[in-house]
Design an enzyme around this catalytic site. Structure first.
Site, short mmCIF file in Angstrom:
data_model
loop_
_atom_site.label_atom_id
_atom_site.label_comp_id
_atom_site.label_asym_id
_atom_site.label_seq_id
_atom_site.Cartn_x
_atom_site.Cartn_y
_atom_site.Cartn_z
N TYR A 1 -6.79 -2.85 13.11
CA TYR A 1 -7.57 -1.75 12.41
C TYR A 1 -8.99 -1.78 12.95
O TYR A 1 -10.11 -1.47 12.36
CB TYR A 1 -7.37 -1.68 11.04
CG TYR A 1 -6.22 -0.95 10.55
CD1 TYR A 1 -5.98 0.22 10.42
CD2 TYR A 1 -5.18 -1.95 10.32
CE1 TYR A 1 -4.63 0.84 10.15
CE2 TYR A 1 -3.83 -1.25 9.79
CZ TYR A 1 -3.57 0.10 9.95
OH TYR A 1 -2.55 0.58 9.36
N GLU B 1 3.22 -7.63 7.69
CA GLU B 1 2.15 -8.50 7.43
C GLU B 1 1.98 -9.48 6.47
O GLU B 1 1.32 -9.59 5.56
CB GLU B 1 1.13 -7.11 6.86
CG GLU B 1 0.71 -6.17 7.97
CD GLU B 1 -0.52 -5.45 7.42
OE1 GLU B 1 -1.08 -5.43 6.37
OE2 GLU B 1 -1.31 -4.87 8.34
N GLU C 1 0.96 -0.79 14.02
CA GLU C 1 -0.14 0.16 13.24
C GLU C 1 -1.34 0.10 13.83
O GLU C 1 -1.90 -0.96 14.45
CB GLU C 1 -0.35 -0.52 11.66
CG GLU C 1 0.84 -0.34 10.82
CD GLU C 1 0.73 -0.85 9.50
OE1 GLU C 1 -0.44 -0.86 8.80
OE2 GLU C 1 1.75 -1.12 8.81
N ASP D 1 0.76 -1.20 -0.02
CA ASP D 1 0.12 0.13 -0.11
C ASP D 1 0.91 1.41 -0.05
O ASP D 1 0.58 2.09 0.77
CB ASP D 1 -0.91 0.02 1.07
CG ASP D 1 -1.86 1.12 1.30
OD1 ASP D 1 -2.22 1.63 0.29
OD2 ASP D 1 -2.20 1.39 2.35
N ASN E 1 -0.47 -5.09 13.75
CA ASN E 1 -0.99 -4.00 13.05
C ASN E 1 -2.63 -4.33 13.36
O ASN E 1 -3.15 -5.43 12.89
CB ASN E 1 -0.75 -4.10 11.64
CG ASN E 1 0.75 -3.91 11.25
OD1 ASN E 1 1.57 -3.44 12.19
ND2 ASN E 1 1.24 -3.85 9.93
C1 BDP Z 1 -1.32 -2.30 6.47
C2 BDP Z 1 0.03 -2.21 6.05
C3 BDP Z 1 0.22 -0.81 5.61
C4 BDP Z 1 -1.15 0.07 4.93
C5 BDP Z 1 -2.24 -0.03 6.14
C6 BDP Z 1 -3.28 0.56 5.73
O1 BDP Z 1 0.86 -2.52 6.47
O2 BDP Z 1 1.36 -0.76 4.64
O3 BDP Z 1 -0.75 1.18 4.57
O4 BDP Z 1 -2.28 -1.58 6.56
O5 BDP Z 1 -4.38 -0.03 5.34
O6 BDP Z 1 -2.08 -3.27 5.81
O7 BDP Z 1 -3.52 1.68 6.03
#
Ligand code: BDP
Length: 611
Positions: free
Chosen positions: A475, A419, A513, A167, A473
């Protein structure tokens, strides 16, 4: 290569350095005809192109910006006559992704890997007291066994297009400084240091590697005052009352290595070293024996116009912002950065988690980012035909990264992958040799980690046992259960955390992240996703979770600044998860972080017993 050395170039009594940065000549070679057509001795229709920089964002037409294939750079350089008798080398900080280098039409280097330095010995080829021609045939195509991974597709008009599995924009070009070096024939090729804190000071064990047999001496200077010296290729330097290197309170000693023949100096090499120890112990990160909670960012080398090219002005601004916001750490997501950035981290007292470009090792997730690359298939990334070749390239990049960066006080850990698809059968066989290699190569035995993707859970992540600390990481509240569903996101997040608590075995965990895309233009009360208000709510939820688990010992938010990606329905002219805009101005979240990070004690959770 014989006499390979990744040492940062320095001028000294025995060495000379001339910068070759500036306006070069440039030409695309879409049919890959240049070699046969003799472009190595002169480009037929070049345009001007600055070095260092990505070539992409200068152009006003899309085909040029998105160009994928072979492209050439060319310049002329003068070799002083008084250099004869020395070795002459040309050193590239990086060329993305691959480069063949020619001097006066003769091929002198062939390198793959877009984020690490390489050099070419041109002693036998250059003409002294004359201008010489330097030509680089570069290529930015992607494949599945390189770092970073992706594909190269061909459009119906015959043009190639990069389809990254990662990304960030596939910026390419001569990204870092190019230097012309004069080196003594017998010289220092490498050195390493390890530090020990002892009563009344510190001891620094060193090893120097040279290509000859003359004596080696090493001196440590505090400013210009000599505080320790030793002779021999290995030894110990004892420094009384050593000033230790610390977060935001860096102290660097001058380190001088000489090869001598009686009173004559054959070679002299200068560097700076910070004396500090770093380890993972009892669930904490210990810097000089004291707990430190990591706070900061995943970053990118990315800025307007110059793309991924080194821009010291941007680097300077980034450090000022990181100091202002109270950060102490960043991860070089997703590739080793320019050496100048580590030097500055050494000077400013920042901690770096150094990452090799092992990104995109998961075909299925990243495919959705750009409309043209999805195949929807789930593939075990480490069970492909190309896996052995990938592992070989991965080992080479890891070796060069650790060799290059091992002496920086700022570098505290190695991130070996980002990842990866780590739930399939081949994971352990792929990971183990890499984690072993990192340990073997690093004299300081820094902790090793890798960034674990969402859905790789404590019970199905096959590689997690190799990590000295766990990096997630996550979200929750963005890619999953966003907006009104953020309450459920928190519940699911805590459930996952409880699972990790069972498998940590005393290891700390950090977040490498977490983040939410946010348009600096959008404000909304009550919040909606993409608004600045939602970014803050998202952060509050995440920080609540982090604060309630003692084993969470760091938070590196994604991302320091908005950055360019491939275009696609998931990205609005790039990834907008920045806490700062791409122009390095604050979003509201920056003030949020400044309040939090400047408010937490340095050793936040330092005394937590619950591991
Ligand atoms: C993770 C990746 C990172 C992306 C981020 C995203 O490690 O490179 O930019 O998520 O989705 O998958 O913002």
């Amino acid at each position: 290569m014989e006499n390979k050395s990744l040492l940062y170039p320095c001028a000294s009594a025995a060495r000379r350095v001339i910068s070759l940065d500036g306006m070069w000549r440039f030409e695309f070679d879409p049919e890959s005809n240049g070699m046969d057509a003799g472009w190595g001795v002169g480009l037929p229709k070049p345009i001007s192109m600055p070095v260092p920089a990505s070539f992409c964002d200068f152009f006003t037409d899309k085909e040029s910006r998105e160009y994928c294939g072979d492209f050439w750079y060319e310049t002329d350089f003068f070799v002083p006559g008084e250099w004869s008798g020395k070795d002459v080398a040309i050193r590239f900080g990086s060329v993305t992704h691959r480069a063949r280098v020619f001097v006066n039409g003769v091929e002198v280097a062939n390198h793959e890997g877009g984020f690490l330095p390489f050099d070419a010995n041109v002693t036998e080829i250059v003409r002294y007291n004359q201008y010489n021609k330097l030509t680089v045939l570069a290529n930015n195509e992607l494949n599945e066994y390189m770092l970073p991974a992706g594909q190269t597709n061909t459009l119906s008009n015959g043009k190639k297009v990069a389809a990254p599995y990662f990304d960030f924009y596939n910026y390419a070009g001569i990204h870092r400084p190019v230097k012309l070096l004069a080196l003594p024939k017998e010289r220092v090729l490498d050195f390493e240091v390890t530090h020990r804190l002892v009563d009344g000071g510190a001891e620094v064990d060193y090893t120097v590697t040279t290509n000859g047999s003359h004596d080696v001496t090493v001196e440590v200077l505090d400013g210009t005052t000599k505080v320790a010296e030793a002779s021999g290729k290995t030894g110990t330097l004892k420094i009384t009352n050593a000033k230790l290197w610390n977060v935001h309170a860096a102290y660097l000693y001058n380190f001088v290595i000489r090869i001598t023949d009686g009173h004559a100096v054959i070679d002299e090499y200068f560097d700076k070293i910070g004396i500090r120890t770093f380890e993972v112990k009892d669930g904490h990160f210990l810097l000089n024996g004291k707990p430190v909670y990591l706070r900061g960012f995943g970053k990118h080398e990315d800025s307007d116009i110059r793309g991924r090219g080194l821009d010291l002005a941007t680097v300077k601004r980034d450090y000022e912002l990181m100091k202002w916001i109270g950060a102490n750490c960043f991860r070089t997501s997703h590739y080793p950065y320019a050496e100048e950035l580590y030097q500055m981290a050494d000077e400013e007292g920042f901690l770096i988690i150094d990452e090799v470009p092992a990104v995109g090792f998961m075909q299925s997730t990243m495919n959705f980012l750009a409309a043209n690359q999805g195949n929807g298939k789930k593939v075990g990334y480490f069970e492909k035909e190309t896996t052995p070749k990938l592992l070989e390239n991965h080992k080479a990049a890891l070796t060069d990264m650790i060799t290059r960066d091992k002496n920086h006080a700022s570098v505290i850990a190695w991130s070996i992958l980002n990842e990866p698809q780590c739930t399939s059968e081949g994971t352990e066989a792929y990971f183990k040799p890499l984690f072993d290699l990192a340990h073997e190569l690093d004299p300081q035995k820094r902790p090793r980690t890798y960034a674990i993707v969402m859905m790789s859970l404590p019970n199905n992540s096959k590689g997690q046992q190799f990590a000295d600390f766990i990096s997630l990481n996550r979200y929750y509240g963005w890619y999953v259960m966003g907006g009104m569903c953020i309450v459920d996101a928190e519940t699911a997040f805590r459930k996952e955390m409880d699972g990790w608590a069972q498998v940590l075995n005393g290891r700390p965990m950090i977040f490498t992240e977490y983040g939410a895309d946010t348009m600096p233009s959008e404000h909304k009360l009550p919040s909606v996703m993409w608004s600045q208000e939602y970014q803050n709510e998202y952060l509050d939820m995440n920080h609540n979770v982090f604060d309630s688990y003692g084993f969470v010992q760091g938070e590196l938010v994604w991302n320091f600044a908005d950055f360019q990606t491939t275009e696609g329905i998931m990205r609005a002219n790039g990834n907008k998860k920045g806490i700062f805009t791409r122009q390095r101005q604050p979003k509201d979240a920056a003030f949020h972080f400044r309040a939090r990070w400047t408010g937490l004690p340095v050793d936040y959770k330092g005394d937590t017993a619950q591991f």
